[in-house]
Design a protein around this motif. Structure first.
Motif, PDB file in Angstrom:
ATOM      1  N   SER A 274       0.839  -1.211   0.000  1.00 35.26           N
ATOM      2  CA  SER A 274       0.000   0.000   0.000  1.00 35.26           C
ATOM      3  C   SER A 274       0.869   1.254   0.000  1.00 35.26           C
ATOM      4  CB  SER A 274      -0.913   0.009   1.222  1.00 35.26           C
ATOM      5  OG  SER A 274      -1.799  -1.084   1.173  1.00 35.26           O
ATOM      6  N   ALA A 275       1.922   1.258   0.839  1.00 37.70           N
ATOM      7  CA  ALA A 275       2.803   2.432   0.904  1.00 37.70           C
ATOM      8  C   ALA A 275       3.507   2.657  -0.433  1.00 37.70           C
ATOM      9  CB  ALA A 275       3.829   2.240   2.024  1.00 37.70           C
ATOM     10  N   LEU A 276       3.922   1.591  -1.085  1.00 34.46           N
ATOM     11  CA  LEU A 276       4.604   1.711  -2.370  1.00 34.46           C
ATOM     12  C   LEU A 276       3.660   2.287  -3.426  1.00 34.46           C
ATOM     13  CD1 LEU A 276       6.976   1.249  -4.249  1.00 34.46           C
ATOM     14  CD2 LEU A 276       6.380  -1.157  -4.401  1.00 34.46           C
ATOM     15  N   CYS A 277       2.456   1.733  -3.490  1.00 30.67           N
ATOM     16  CA  CYS A 277       1.502   2.221  -4.492  1.00 30.67           C
ATOM     17  C   CYS A 277       1.142   3.686  -4.231  1.00 30.67           C
ATOM     18  CB  CYS A 277       0.238   1.366  -4.471  1.00 30.67           C
ATOM     19  SG  CYS A 277       0.494  -0.306  -5.087  1.00 30.67           S
ATOM     20  N   ARG A 278       0.998   4.031  -2.957  1.00 33.52           N
ATOM     21  CA  ARG A 278       0.653   5.412  -2.628  1.00 33.52           C
ATOM     22  C   ARG A 278       1.795   6.352  -3.006  1.00 33.52           C
ATOM     23  NH1 ARG A 278      -0.841   6.588   3.516  1.00 33.52           N
ATOM     24  NH2 ARG A 278       1.268   5.783   3.650  1.00 33.52           N
ATOM     25  N   SER A 279       3.027   5.919  -2.761  1.00 31.63           N
ATOM     26  CA  SER A 279       4.210   6.728  -3.085  1.00 31.63           C
ATOM     27  C   SER A 279       4.318   6.954  -4.592  1.00 31.63           C
ATOM     28  CB  SER A 279       5.452   6.022  -2.552  1.00 31.63           C
ATOM     29  OG  SER A 279       6.576   6.834  -2.658  1.00 31.63           O
ATOM     30  N   ILE A 280       4.102   5.890  -5.376  1.00 28.31           N
ATOM     31  CA  ILE A 280       4.177   6.010  -6.842  1.00 28.31           C
ATOM     32  C   ILE A 280       3.048   6.906  -7.346  1.00 28.31           C
ATOM     33  CG2 ILE A 280       3.930   4.705  -8.993  1.00 28.31           C
ATOM     34  CD1 ILE A 280       5.349   2.363  -7.589  1.00 28.31           C
ATOM     35  N   LYS A 281       1.857   6.769  -6.733  1.00 23.94           N
ATOM     36  CA  LYS A 281       0.719   7.591  -7.159  1.00 23.94           C
ATOM     37  C   LYS A 281       1.028   9.082  -6.983  1.00 23.94           C
ATOM     38  CE  LYS A 281      -4.083   8.664  -6.095  1.00 23.94           C
ATOM     39  NZ  LYS A 281      -5.256   8.362  -5.283  1.00 23.94           N
ATOM     40  N   LEU A 282       1.606   9.412  -5.838  1.00 28.71           N
ATOM     41  CA  LEU A 282       1.937  10.811  -5.583  1.00 28.71           C
ATOM     42  C   LEU A 282       3.027  11.315  -6.529  1.00 28.71           C
ATOM     43  CD1 LEU A 282       1.976  10.906  -1.699  1.00 28.71           C
ATOM     44  CD2 LEU A 282       0.448  12.160  -3.204  1.00 28.71           C
ATOM     45  N   GLN A 283       4.049  10.483  -6.729  1.00 29.15           N
ATOM     46  CA  GLN A 283       5.187  10.909  -7.544  1.00 29.15           C
ATOM     47  C   GLN A 283       4.773  11.121  -8.996  1.00 29.15           C
ATOM     48  OE1 GLN A 283       7.936  11.817  -6.284  1.00 29.15           O
ATOM     49  NE2 GLN A 283       9.762  10.986  -7.266  1.00 29.15           N
ATOM     50  N   CYS A 284       3.954  10.203  -9.524  1.00 19.91           N
ATOM     51  CA  CYS A 284       3.613  10.240 -10.954  1.00 19.91           C
ATOM     52  C   CYS A 284       2.233  10.850 -11.215  1.00 19.91           C
ATOM     53  CB  CYS A 284       3.670   8.831 -11.536  1.00 19.91           C
ATOM     54  SG  CYS A 284       5.290   8.065 -11.392  1.00 19.91           S
ATOM     55  N   GLU A 285       1.567  11.292 -10.150  1.00 21.64           N
ATOM     56  CA  GLU A 285       0.250  11.920 -10.293  1.00 21.64           C
ATOM     57  C   GLU A 285      -0.705  11.011 -11.073  1.00 21.64           C
ATOM     58  OE1 GLU A 285       0.838  15.762 -11.982  1.00 21.64           O
ATOM     59  OE2 GLU A 285       2.119  16.453 -10.341  1.00 21.64           O
ATOM     60  N   LEU A 286      -0.911   9.816 -10.560  1.00 24.68           N
ATOM     61  CA  LEU A 286      -1.751   8.824 -11.239  1.00 24.68           C
ATOM     62  C   LEU A 286      -3.171   8.878 -10.667  1.00 24.68           C
ATOM     63  CD1 LEU A 286       0.770   5.824 -11.292  1.00 24.68           C
ATOM     64  CD2 LEU A 286       0.281   7.442 -13.114  1.00 24.68           C
ATOM     65  N   TYR A 287      -4.138   9.167 -11.545  1.00 26.95           N
ATOM     66  CA  TYR A 287      -5.547   9.239 -11.132  1.00 26.95           C
ATOM     67  C   TYR A 287      -6.390   8.451 -12.118  1.00 26.95           C
ATOM     68  CZ  TYR A 287      -3.466  13.006  -8.471  1.00 26.95           C
ATOM     69  OH  TYR A 287      -2.643  13.722  -7.645  1.00 26.95           O
ATOM     70  N   SER A 288      -7.677   8.310 -11.820  1.00 32.15           N
ATOM     71  CA  SER A 288      -8.554   7.461 -12.635  1.00 32.15           C
ATOM     72  C   SER A 288      -8.642   7.918 -14.076  1.00 32.15           C
ATOM     73  CB  SER A 288      -9.971   7.447 -12.028  1.00 32.15           C
ATOM     74  OG  SER A 288      -9.927   6.936 -10.717  1.00 32.15           O
ATOM     75  N   SER A 289      -8.459   9.205 -14.304  1.00 33.37           N
ATOM     76  CA  SER A 289      -8.591   9.708 -15.680  1.00 33.37           C
ATOM     77  C   SER A 289      -7.328   9.507 -16.506  1.00 33.37           C
ATOM     78  CB  SER A 289      -8.934  11.203 -15.638  1.00 33.37           C
ATOM     79  OG  SER A 289      -7.912  11.889 -14.915  1.00 33.37           O
ATOM     80  N   ARG A 290      -6.268   9.047 -15.878  1.00 38.91           N
ATOM     81  CA  ARG A 290      -4.965   8.940 -16.569  1.00 38.91           C
ATOM     82  C   ARG A 290      -4.817   7.602 -17.282  1.00 38.91           C
ATOM     83  NH1 ARG A 290      -0.939  11.840 -14.225  1.00 38.91           N
ATOM     84  NH2 ARG A 290       0.372  10.978 -15.881  1.00 38.91           N
ATOM     85  N   GLN A 291      -3.931   7.627 -18.269  1.00 39.36           N
ATOM     86  CA  GLN A 291      -3.646   6.414 -19.045  1.00 39.36           C
ATOM     87  C   GLN A 291      -2.131   6.288 -19.127  1.00 39.36           C
ATOM     88  OE1 GLN A 291      -5.020   6.586 -23.117  1.00 39.36           O
ATOM     89  NE2 GLN A 291      -6.105   4.672 -22.936  1.00 39.36           N
ATOM     90  N   ILE A 292      -1.590   5.124 -18.808  1.00 38.21           N
ATOM     91  CA  ILE A 292      -0.139   4.909 -18.936  1.00 38.21           C
ATOM     92  C   ILE A 292       0.102   3.663 -19.778  1.00 38.21           C
ATOM     93  CG2 ILE A 292       0.346   5.995 -16.694  1.00 38.21           C
ATOM     94  CD1 ILE A 292       0.960   3.175 -15.628  1.00 38.21           C
ATOM     95  N   ALA A 293       1.284   3.599 -20.426  1.00 39.22           N
ATOM     96  CA  ALA A 293       1.666   2.425 -21.214  1.00 39.22           C
ATOM     97  C   ALA A 293       2.857   1.758 -20.536  1.00 39.22           C
ATOM     98  CB  ALA A 293       2.030   2.824 -22.642  1.00 39.22           C
ATOM     99  N   ILE A 294       2.776   0.439 -20.414  1.00 41.57           N
ATOM    100  CA  ILE A 294       3.826  -0.320 -19.726  1.00 41.57           C
ATOM    101  C   ILE A 294       4.371  -1.374 -20.681  1.00 41.57           C
ATOM    102  CG2 ILE A 294       4.358  -1.816 -17.763  1.00 41.57           C
ATOM    103  CD1 ILE A 294       1.918  -0.558 -16.353  1.00 41.57           C
TER     104      ILE A 294
END
Length: 1572
Positions: free
Chosen positions: A1174-1194
């Motif tokens: 949970s802490a890792l996902c929260r940290s990445i979310k804050l750093q990369c500004e990831l929200y429901s409207s966003r789209q990323i390619a992996i």
């Protein structure tokens, strides 16, 4: 034989008994014929009558041999002209191998080798795959030694025995010449040129190579690597994972040596390396100093001056004047006038006789025809080439003469035609192809001389290289030429009133003679008309030429002695010249001797080569008579080996009337022309002087008679007195032209009216060579007369006789000592047996490596020579040169027959050979590198000192020992986090259920195939329901209990994600594993099995296809398929709800296991708790500004580390949509990832280095096509490379530059950094600082210090920051030994404190101490409360000029490399990637490289991209670059096929696996070179 002229019956009885025993041994085959003759000669030596000694003819000399003197030892081949019987024994064979023999030097070499044999050194032989042995020579049908006797190669051997005569004859007038050499003791150990003549070298073990080696001595073993045919069937591919340990990797891998996990110590490869180590135990010369001074700016070890070095002690030399040039009334005012005179008065007198290929007369050109044809050509050149109004040629224009060596007549006419037309002839060789050695340099000569017209014959014109249109090919580097054919039928007849203008000789240039420098540059030496005439007059006086004589010339008539004697002086004196071309000599070596006999020639001009050829073939001609010869001019009499050539020829042909006094060696150079020549002696006069000099003295530039070690002596003969009308000095060859002392070797400079005047068109170089003013010891010029540098090294002996010991162009300056390339060739050729290489096809040169010159020897190997013979011969050559010259050979290479570049007359083109060697285009078939022996100027090994920061240091705030503590932190996690809905849920399972309930149709995942089509999607509710079905299946089919481990075996896709959440729903611990490769089960399935066994998995979730594969026959051949745990196929599961969804009682419970292979080859699993996830996902979310409207390619592998987190976890936590691109799909469609970014207008994308490299290499040249397809990357805001290594700056920069054209912002590309203990430490955020790049000093980095330097500074290394530190993460740089904090100017281990660090290693051994050591560790001083995790990576923190969000300066973290992978060599810390970067850019054929150490030897493994013929080219190049850039000596070079170096899923090299495979003999290498 030696006893032909003596009565054997008068010998003592014991001698008769010994002779009888020898005869018996010979008859029974116990001794060879050569050994028999040698022993017999030794027995009879005291009883052979004393022959006349050779002494200089000095006035008033009282040293005539006394008839009552005691019998001298057996005369050597060099000490007597009448000892012919000693030469017949080894001259009787007709094989060309014996052309260049010197038995005396061979004895010296054998004695040197015997000293080495006593040491019983076992050298490891290189290992070669059979296919590499098949090296075809360029022309297998060529006779064995077709080009061995080149124009520039004489008989490569020399005299090496002290002469008793010299010791007497060179005493009182010049006391210095027999002064013994102080401290001239030699050592037979591996030498270097920094030898200072220590009496007893320190028996120290090589400190930097053998520090703590605990390997037993080993005897020689058979060849290590089996052939390809043997290996193919039994080759084992190691699984990509190494033995399991419950830790990331130990600090040392010494346990490999004595445990079952490693390679046993008696491995065959290790035995070879032990042999190599044994060879390195000999002390270097000089021994290295003990301590390294940290603050020194000096890189190299400066040799201390040797007190035993001989120094010049004589007085300053005075200029030597030649006899006055006599004035003869009938000498012509110009050379053309002489031709006009003979053409008119002696029209029928023969001027030139040319021979055909068989040696028969082809034609004879009379003086009348020569004159008339020359006049016709002059008229044609001046009047018939252009229009009436415009002349093509004007007086003083330069014209090229292009004629073959077999057509002297056409050349004579062209040369004199040019003189009569007052244009300047420039004679060059015929270009047979554009690829001729030195062809471009000839073009440079023509360009610098301004040549636009070339004269040639009709036959030669037809043979010139043509284009497909039939036009003459424009050769590379050549100016545009107009070709004129000069055959008689094309020449215009001049009108009756036209006569050529013949002015009195003046200082205008008459002709230009080409000259090749040491570097291969071809320059034109201009000779003025008056110098040409004066030179002819001086030669006439010195050689006593008279009108109507006959001269036989075997030399090239276009230049040097062949031109001066055979074309110019002969016409001046109406001499009849018989020209014997090189092609005739190859077919009939005795042809010139026959011509002397037939024509009763008075003079012959030859080289040592011609003497030997004739000597070898003399038995074919019994009735030869050379009594008519009054002068046999030896053109290369300056060569050290000319002594034995002359003696051997004399001993053979004395019975054919050859008189000893007619042999006249001379010294000459293109610049000074003829410097000195021995005058023809009178019958019965004493023969000239010899000098037996110490090679050690010569290398120090002084003259000392050799009195101690006869093996290291050089016998030279005088070349007579200097030319009439000339003044000569000896000056120092380096620096200002200071006069030498009388016992000093220097360069001969000459002032004369009969020499060259300039390098045409090159005024700068001309000044250094043609306008030298010698100065005395105080620097004052001795006069105003300019001297010309001759390029010859020598000294003036008694009676003003000149001795030449070498040439400046053959001088090798090794560690301040001079060595002659000719001497080294002679020693090389004296090593028997000579069944390995061709004589006369040897190149010796030096290359600059690590601040000094290093000797390289290249020879052509015979096709029938075996690998073992070649290696043995090379080893002996190294030992012989070491013992005799006290210098180490850096590289010895053998190339296939007929592959070395040749000069036009068949010699080896040294500069082209050197260029090929340095460029890696030599293609040797055998190579031996000896850097350990000759590189003695390495930096001193470092003694580690305390860092200066310890528990006793005073800490004030963030300062320690006066420096800021190297620490940095990301943003605070708790303060920034908004209390949104997701934060209420501690667990990912709750987050997924919440999303399925609140936003069921929101698409979380889209999976693309190779065509870019979405083959599968997953909404929140779809993912939730699939997870429920899998959870039900686990509890029903698998009988799984809470907390059991479940292996997920899926290809990259949404099934993997659903199975992960299914496991969490069921309360199981998922373990993601990469599925085995269907085409390579044998190598990949054991890894799967290993993870399943280590994790103690209760069940396997997989697809139907993979389940069949796990139970297939192919799988059964690799692993035991009956012991698989329960396998559940999740393809078609029924729609069932689990009775309940598991919720862990605490967030510290285990969420999943992350198994991965470290770069050191260790398989490690780390435990990730729910809280950490949970802490890792929260940290990445804050750093990369990831929200429901966003789209990323992996585009990542989803099995471990941050790749798994981004693929499976983040979308569920953050709600953004992830477009999943399996990296494997890029192999089918390279542009898939980039076109997806463009099509979906992606702002943030994550990839691996492997993906970036694929795109860079595969699409870099197709950006225009991508742009035409509408591809646009301007939407991309951040492209983050996920890795656990130092950022690959070159790759990211290349990627940015290549795709800038399709809109990619240069600021977009950045890197992330994670490790086993913490999967994400740095990640470039959308609003973070741009990654900064710094340049650090490599030398400081090796000392664990960080010193910033400017870009482009020497030894600078660019490093890029590894992204921005994630929120909630703190890092500190710690000394890995003391575990105390470091200042920001030091390199140390990165420790991390973060809520998302792993809980510990998952271990089956219960080694809890490892967890404590890596995951819960405190600083030894300072902040001792905080718990840190050790990443195992070295790095540093630097405060940049950039400001972060709070307005403070940003602290950037720079990762340098893995601590476990660093190489500790010579007390310094090296990072493999740095060495590999240097190595990979060395040659285009290196696809990939990897380095590792074994028993302190540096091993470099190269993947060969090109043909196997290029394999051995890489060995010296790699050794050079590692030495130059990293100051390390490579111990072993292994060349393998592409794809052999193992790489893990993240694209990181697994060097320890490679090491284990190498030691276990599983690499099937193309070649293994053991550098000695």
């Amino acid at each position: 034989m030696a006893d032909q002229s003596m009565d054997l019956s008068a010998l003592p009885k014991h001698v008769m008994d010994h002779l009888a025993e020898l005869d018996l041994e010979l008859s029974e085959g116990d001794i060879t014929q050569k050994g028999y003759e040698k022993k017999r000669a030794k027995l009879l030596a005291p009883f052979v009558p004393q022959t006349q000694s050779v002494a200089p003819a000095l006035p008033g000399d009282q040293r005539a041999p006394c008839p009552s003197s005691p019998p001298a030892p057996a005369p050597s081949a060099s000490s007597s002209s009448s000892s012919c019987s000693f030469h017949h024994s080894h001259c009787s064979g007709g094989a060309r191998d014996d052309y260049y023999r010197s038995d005396i030097h061979t004895e010296a070499v054998q004695a040197a080798l015997a000293m080495h044999k006593e040491e019983d050194m076992v050298l490891p032989m290189p290992t070669k795959r059979h296919s590499t042995n098949v090296h075809c020579s360029v022309d297998n049908s060529t006779p064995p030694d077709a080009s061995s006797a080149s124009e520039d190669e004489g008989p490569l051997h020399r005299q090496a025995s002290p002469s008793a005569v010299l010791t007497q004859s060179l005493q009182s007038p010049d006391y210095w010449i027999d002064r013994p050499l102080p401290g001239s003791s030699t050592s037979s150990s591996a030498s270097s040129t920094l030898s200072h003549g220590e009496e007893k070298p320190q028996p120290a073990v090589l400190a930097d190579v053998l520090a703590h080696t605990h390997i037993e001595n080993a005897s020689a073993t058979p060849d290590v690597m089996p052939s390809t045919s043997q290996c193919q069937g039994t080759r084992v591919d190691l699984p990509p994972y190494a033995p399991v340990r419950g830790r990331s990797c130990g600090r040392s891998r010494s346990w490999m040596m004595d445990t079952e996990h490693g390679v046993p110590v008696n491995s065959r490869v290790s035995t070879k390396i032990r042999q190599l180590l044994d060879t390195l135990k000999r002390p270097k010369r000089p021994p290295l100093s003990e301590f390294f001074v940290d603050d020194t700016e000096e890189i190299v070890e400066v040799p201390q001056p040797d007190p035993n070095t001989p120094r010049p002690e004589g007085r300053q030399i005075v200029p030597v004047k030649g006899e006055p040039l006599g004035v003869v009334s009938n000498w012509p005012p110009a050379l053309q006038a002489a031709l006009a005179r003979w053409g008119a008065t002696q029209a029928k007198s023969p001027a030139l006789t040319a021979l055909d290929i068989t040696g028969k007369t082809l034609y004879t050109l009379t003086y009348g025809k020569l004159w008339s044809r020359s006049v016709k050509l002059a008229y044609t050149l001046l009047n018939r080439l252009g229009t009436k109004n415009e002349q093509v040629l004007k007086s003083g224009d330069r014209v090229a003469l292009v004629y073959p060596n077999s057509d002297p007549g056409m050349f004579w006419v062209a040369f004199y035609g040019c003189l009569l037309a007052e244009v300047i002839p420039v004679a060059i060789e015929v270009p047979f192809s554009g690829k001729d050695s030195g062809s471009q340099q000839i073009g440079f000569l023509l360009g610098s001389c301004g040549v636009s017209l070339a004269l040639t014959s009709e036959v030669c014109l037809k043979g010139l290289p043509k284009t497909h249109n039939g036009e003459i090919l424009q050769l590379k580097g050549w100016p545009q030429l107009k070709w004129v054919v000069t055959d008689t039928k094309y020449l215009a007849k001049p009108s009756r009133d036209w006569q050529p203008h013949i002015p009195t000789a003046n200082t205008d240039p008459a002709y230009i003679e080409y000259k090749a420098s040491k570097e291969g540059t071809v320059m034109g030496v201009a000779v003025s008309k008056v110098a040409m005439l004066t030179h002819c007059q001086a030669l006439t006086q010195a050689c006593s030429y008279s009108e109507g004589e006959t001269l036989v010339s075997v030399l090239d008539f276009k230049k040097d002695m062949g031109l001066w004697h055979g074309v110019l002086t002969s016409v001046m004196n109406r001499i009849h010249t018989i020209s014997v071309p090189y092609s005739v000599m190859k077919a009939c070596p005795l042809s010139w001797v026959r011509r002397v006999h037939i024509h009763r020639a008075r003079v012959a001009v030859v080289k040592c080569r011609d003497l030997h050829w004739a000597m070898m073939a003399h038995r074919d001609q019994r009735d030869t008579n050379l009594a008519s010869l009054r002068m046999l001019i030896v053109a290369d009499g300056t060569n050290p080996w000319s002594v034995s050539s002359c003696d051997a020829f004399l001993s053979t042909f004395q019975i054919h009337g050859l008189k000893p006094e007619v042999i006249c060696p001379c010294a000459a150079s293109p610049e000074a022309m003829t410097v000195a020549i021995r005058r023809p002696g009178l019958p019965g006069a004493p023969l000239p002087a010899r000098a037996v000099l110490s090679l050690r003295g010569l290398s120090c530039g002084v003259i000392r008679v050799n009195t101690e070690d006869k093996n290291s002596a050089l016998t030279v003969q005088d070349v007579g007195h200097i030319m009439p009308g000339a003044v000569m000095c000896i000056v120092k060859p380096d620096g200002p032209p200071q006069l030498c002392k009388t016992d000093e070797i220097g360069e001969i400079v000459v002032n004369s009216h009969a020499g060259g005047t300039m390098y045409y068109g090159l005024p700068g170089v001309t000044k250094n060579a043609f306008e030298v003013i010698p100065v005395n010891s105080s620097g004052t010029p001795i006069g105003e007369i300019p001297f010309v540098r001759s390029g010859l090294l020598g000294f003036v002996g008694p009676g003003s006789l000149l001795f030449v010991v070498g040439k400046t162009e053959g001088l090798l300056m090794i560690s301040g000592r001079r060595h002659s390339a000719d001497d080294l060739v002679a020693t090389t050729l004296a090593v028997e047996p000579m069944k390995t290489v061709y004589r006369g096809r040897i190149a010796v040169f030096s290359v600059t490596v690590f601040y000094d010159e290093r000797i390289v020897i290249v020879a052509e190997q015979r096709p029938d020579a075996s690998e073992e013979d070649s290696f043995q011969w090379m080893s002996k050559v190294l030992q012989a040169i070491d013992s005799i010259h006290q210098v180490g050979v850096y590289c010895l290479a053998l190339v296939p027959a007929n592959t070395l570049p040749k000069t036009p007359l068949g010699g080896i083109h040294i500069s082209e050979t050197k260029q090929s060697f340095l460029e890696g285009n030599l293609h040797p078939c055998n190579i031996l590198m000896c850097p350990h022996t000759c590189v003695t100027n390495l930096p001193k090994p470092r003694q580690k000192h305390p860092v200066g920061v310890g528990p006793a240091s005073i800490m004030v705030g963030n300062l320690v020992a006066g420096k800021r503590i190297a620490q940095a932190a990301g943003r605070e996690l708790g303060l920034i986090e908004n209390q949104d809905l997701v934060s209420k849920h501690q667990y990912l399972t709750e987050a997924l259920q919440w999303r399925a309930h609140t936003d069921p149709d929101h698409i979380l995942f889209v999976l693309l195939n190779a065509k870019g089509v979405a083959v599968s999607t997953a909404t929140c509710v779809q993912l939730h329901k699939r997870a429920e079905r899998i959870s039900s299946a686990l509890t029903e089919k698998g009988s799984i209990n809470t907390g059991d481990n479940v292996v997920l075996l899926y290809p990259p896709g949404i099934d993997l994600i659903a199975s992960f959440y299914g496991c969490l729903y069921a309360g199981c611990v998922p373990v993601t594993v990469r599925p085995p490769h269907p085409q390579n089960l044998a190598a990949t399935l054991p890894t799967v099995r290993m993870v399943i066994d280590v994790s103690k998995a209760a069940c396997i979730l997989t697809t139907q296809v993979l389940m069949k594969m796990l139970r297939s026959k192919e799988a059964a051949a690799t692993v035991n398929i009956k012991t698989w745990p329960a396998i559940i196929d999740t393809d078609d599961l029924p729609r069932r709800h689990p009775p309940h969804i598991y919720k862990p009682p605490t967030a510290e419970m285990l969420a999943y296991l992350d198994f991965s292979v470290s770069t050191t080859g260790m398989l490690t699993g780390v435990k990730m708790s729910h809280a950490a996830v949970s802490a890792l996902c929260r940290s990445i979310k804050l750093q990369c500004e990831l929200y429901s409207s966003r789209q990323i390619a992996i585009c990542l592998d989803p099995y471990c580390g941050l790749g798994f987190v981004l693929w499976c976890l983040c979308s569920v936590y953050c709600g953004h949509q992830s477009i999943l691109i399996p990296p494997l799909e890029l192999e089918s469609c390279l542009s898939l990832w980039l076109s997806t970014l463009s099509q979906y207008r992606i702002r943030d994308t994550f990839c691996s280095y492997s993906v970036m490299e694929l795109c860079t290499k595969g699409l870099g040249n197709h950006t225009e096509a991508l742009k035409a397809r509408g591809l646009n990357l301007s939407c991309v805001r951040s492209c983050v490379v996920i890795a656990e290594e130092r950022p690959r700056l070159a790759l990211t920069q290349s990627f940015s530059k290549l795709f800038k054209d399709i809109g990619l912002s240069p600021r977009a590309v950045s890197t992330a950094f994670g490790s086993r203990v913490n999967l994400a430490i740095c990640l470039q955020g959308t609003a973070g600082m741009d990654p900064s790049t710094v340049y650090v000093d490599r030398k400081s980095l090796r000392h664990d210090r960080v010193r910033l330097v400017e870009r482009g500074a020497p030894q600078s290394l660019p490093l890029m920051a590894s992204g921005t530190i994630l929120p909630g993460v703190r890092v500190i740089i710690v000394n890995p030994e003391t575990q105390g904090p470091l200042g920001d100017s030091h390199l140390g281990e990165i420790w991390v404190n973060s809520p998302h660090s792993a809980s510990g290693y998952y271990t089956i051994y219960g080694e809890e101490n490892l967890q404590a050591d890596h995951f819960n560790i405190r600083l030894s001083f300072g902040d001792q409360q905080t718990l840190w995790a050790r990443t195992g990576y070295l790095g540093f923190v630097k405060r940049t000029e950039l400001l972060d969000a709070s307005g403070d300066r940003h602290d950037a973290l720079f990762v340098v490399g893995s601590l476990d992978e660093t190489l500790e060599l010579r007390g310094l810390r090296y990072h493999p990637i740095d060495i590999e970067t240097s190595v990979s850019r060395t040659h285009r054929s290196i696809a990939e490289s990897a380095v590792f150490t074994w028993t302190n030897l540096l091993v470099v493994v190269l993947e060969l991209r090109g043909s196997e013929q290029e394999a051995l080219d890489l060995v010296p190049l790699v050794t050079n670059v590692v030495l130059e850039e990293h100051h390390l000596i490579v111990g072993v070079v292994v060349i393998v096929d592409p794809g052999v170096i193992p790489i893990n899923s993240r694209g990181e090299k697994q060097r320890m696996h490679l090491r284990d495979s190498f030691l276990a003999d599983q690499l099937d290498p193309i070649y293994v070179a053991y550098n000695m």
